[in-house]
Each structure stands twice: as C-alpha cells, then as structure tokens.
Design a protein around this motif. Sequence first.
Motif, PDB file in Angstrom:
ATOM      1  N   LEU A 191      -3.267  -4.235   6.944  1.00 41.98           N
ATOM      2  CA  LEU A 191      -2.887  -4.573   5.573  1.00 41.98           C
ATOM      3  C   LEU A 191      -2.171  -3.428   4.869  1.00 41.98           C
ATOM      4  O   LEU A 191      -1.349  -3.653   3.988  1.00 41.98           O
ATOM      5  CB  LEU A 191      -4.133  -4.970   4.772  1.00 41.98           C
ATOM      6  N   ASP A 192      -2.500  -2.189   5.240  1.00 45.12           N
ATOM      7  CA  ASP A 192      -1.912  -1.010   4.584  1.00 45.12           C
ATOM      8  C   ASP A 192      -1.888   0.149   5.573  1.00 45.12           C
ATOM      9  O   ASP A 192      -2.829   0.941   5.651  1.00 45.12           O
ATOM     10  CB  ASP A 192      -2.710  -0.636   3.335  1.00 45.12           C
ATOM     11  N   ALA A 193      -0.792   0.237   6.310  1.00 43.01           N
ATOM     12  CA  ALA A 193      -0.674   1.285   7.325  1.00 43.01           C
ATOM     13  C   ALA A 193      -0.445   2.659   6.711  1.00 43.01           C
ATOM     14  O   ALA A 193      -0.502   3.663   7.419  1.00 43.01           O
ATOM     15  CB  ALA A 193       0.471   0.954   8.279  1.00 43.01           C
ATOM     16  N   GLY A 194      -0.212   2.722   5.399  1.00 40.50           N
ATOM     17  CA  GLY A 194       0.042   3.998   4.757  1.00 40.50           C
ATOM     18  C   GLY A 194      -1.181   4.666   4.180  1.00 40.50           C
ATOM     19  O   GLY A 194      -1.073   5.745   3.587  1.00 40.50           O
ATOM     20  N   ASN A 195      -2.348   4.066   4.352  1.00 43.28           N
ATOM     21  CA  ASN A 195      -3.564   4.651   3.788  1.00 43.28           C
ATOM     22  C   ASN A 195      -4.022   5.825   4.657  1.00 43.28           C
ATOM     23  O   ASN A 195      -4.354   5.644   5.829  1.00 43.28           O
ATOM     24  CB  ASN A 195      -4.661   3.588   3.706  1.00 43.28           C
ATOM     25  N   PRO A 196      -4.066   7.040   4.124  1.00 42.58           N
ATOM     26  CA  PRO A 196      -4.396   8.199   4.956  1.00 42.58           C
ATOM     27  C   PRO A 196      -5.828   8.212   5.454  1.00 42.58           C
ATOM     28  O   PRO A 196      -6.105   8.708   6.549  1.00 42.58           O
ATOM     29  CB  PRO A 196      -4.127   9.385   4.018  1.00 42.58           C
ATOM     30  N   VAL A 197      -6.754   7.680   4.662  1.00 39.71           N
ATOM     31  CA  VAL A 197      -8.152   7.687   5.092  1.00 39.71           C
ATOM     32  C   VAL A 197      -8.355   6.748   6.267  1.00 39.71           C
ATOM     33  O   VAL A 197      -9.069   7.060   7.214  1.00 39.71           O
ATOM     34  CB  VAL A 197      -9.080   7.303   3.923  1.00 39.71           C
ATOM     35  N   THR A 198      -7.714   5.587   6.198  1.00 37.66           N
ATOM     36  CA  THR A 198      -7.820   4.646   7.305  1.00 37.66           C
ATOM     37  C   THR A 198      -7.284   5.270   8.590  1.00 37.66           C
ATOM     38  O   THR A 198      -7.930   5.211   9.646  1.00 37.66           O
ATOM     39  CB  THR A 198      -7.064   3.355   6.985  1.00 37.66           C
TER      40      THR A 198
END
Length: 276
Positions: A191-198
């Motif tokens: 859903l959000d490949a830009g999330n650094p924590v993920t």
Amino acid sequence: MKSLSTPLSGRTRRMCLVLGGGLGLAGLLAACASQPGVGDTPTEFQTASDESPARARARTRLALASGYFENGQHVVALDEQKKAVQADPTFADAYNLGGLIYMALGDNALAQSHFQRAIALNPRDANAMHNLGWLQCQQGNYAAATQSFQRAVAVPTYQDRARTLMAQGVCEARGGDPAKAEATLMHSYELDAGNPVTAYTLSQLLFQRGDFTRAQFYIRRLNNSELANAQSLWLGIKVERRMNNRQAMEQLASQLRRRFPQSRELLAYERGAFDE
C-alpha cells in the motif's frame, strides 16, 4: 504530527512513523499515533454553518491544543483540550487528542479511557482505534492491539491503512510472531512502499531469518532515499556483509562515518560488532 482536519505532509507523515524500540528506526514514538481528523473521509463537505456554536468553540480550543501538543507543551495542550471537552462533551476528536496528550505525559490509564471514549462517541473513528492499538502495543497487550488495528483498517473511509498495518506488524514482531509480522508488513508495503519503518522492519525480520537477498532489497531502497539514518545504514552494512559484498559495505560505512560520526552504530561498526 497539522491542522486537525488536514493530512500531514508526505515527508512529515513518513518521518512520524518512526518507532521506538528494538524493531524500528528509533526516536519518534508518537509516531505511531494519529491526531484527530487525519485519515477520515467525511460523508459530505462540511462548512462552518453546519456546526453548532458549542462545536465551533470546541474545535477552536482543540486547534490550540493540537498546536501546543506538536510543540511539546503537553500540560498547556491538556488545558486547552479540557476546555474543548467542556465546550462540547460529545466531540470525539477532543477525546482522541486527550489520549495522545496523556500518553505523552505517561498516564496510560487516562490515555486508554480517552481513546475508548472517542470510539464510543464515534464508532467510525479509525484514528482513535489506531491510537488505542498503539497504546496497547506499548503495554505489551499484543492481542488487544491487533484487534484495535484491525478495527481501524476495517473502517471503509479510513485512508491510512498502510500506517496502521505497519504498526500492527511491528507489534506482532514485538509479540514474538515474526511470520505474521512479515505478512502484515508486506501488506503495508504494497500500500505504501515509501514508508521507511515498513522497509526497515521488513529487512530486519528477513535478515534475522536468513533471507539476505530479500533483506538487501528493502534496506537498499531505504538507504538510497533521503530517509536513511544511522540504524538503516548499519543494518545495510550487516546485510551486505552476509552477502559478501565488501564494496557495498565500505560505501555504507563511509556514509555512516560522514553523516553520523557520533552514532552508536558507527562505534559498533568500528568494533566489528556485527552479531550484536
């Protein structure tokens, strides 16, 4: 964390997702919580004339409380939040922010009661559900946290599912279920490949179970972005070491030394503490 009804800017939202603890990029706990109004989609466009005078007064107080909270003035924020509740005791957003303030002040019991009150007043308040889940995660109540996160994700109008799934995955990992955590985080990443924590947490989980090729994919994407920090560079070094990629190791170490010369991660690298 901006106005009570305006989503956070892209960079701020990504950075506020950083988690404390052993499974995340350290430092910004409040992080995982969301202020009132963020992520909700109203059923119709609202104007000032749609609100009662009491709600309008409460919203004004809540805007002040939010500003103080963002600036770290938690006691002043609490005073304004209480005035918002006094003006309109049915204003769910005021209770949600109250929960965040009490979390920041270390009063988890009052934080929980405020989140629960917000949900009782607005059963579609996915932000309050998310915040309650994050509080439960901090308390080690991982099963209850997962239930709260899943309730938030199930709200049809909720727009921050990726963030909630990220928080759920981190909590599942903390709770000792890395397989479930990996699956949840993969969903968040889709859903959000830009999330650094993920990206960081996925890479860490994959590294821990020996899937170095996939760990390399996620940590390289993070370290090639503006959101790389000492922890992500250090994890990247350890991954590249396992992949026998000396050149990549040295490039990451050079970045770590140049950008974070006082970091614990640089000290660990210089000691050769790759397995700590």
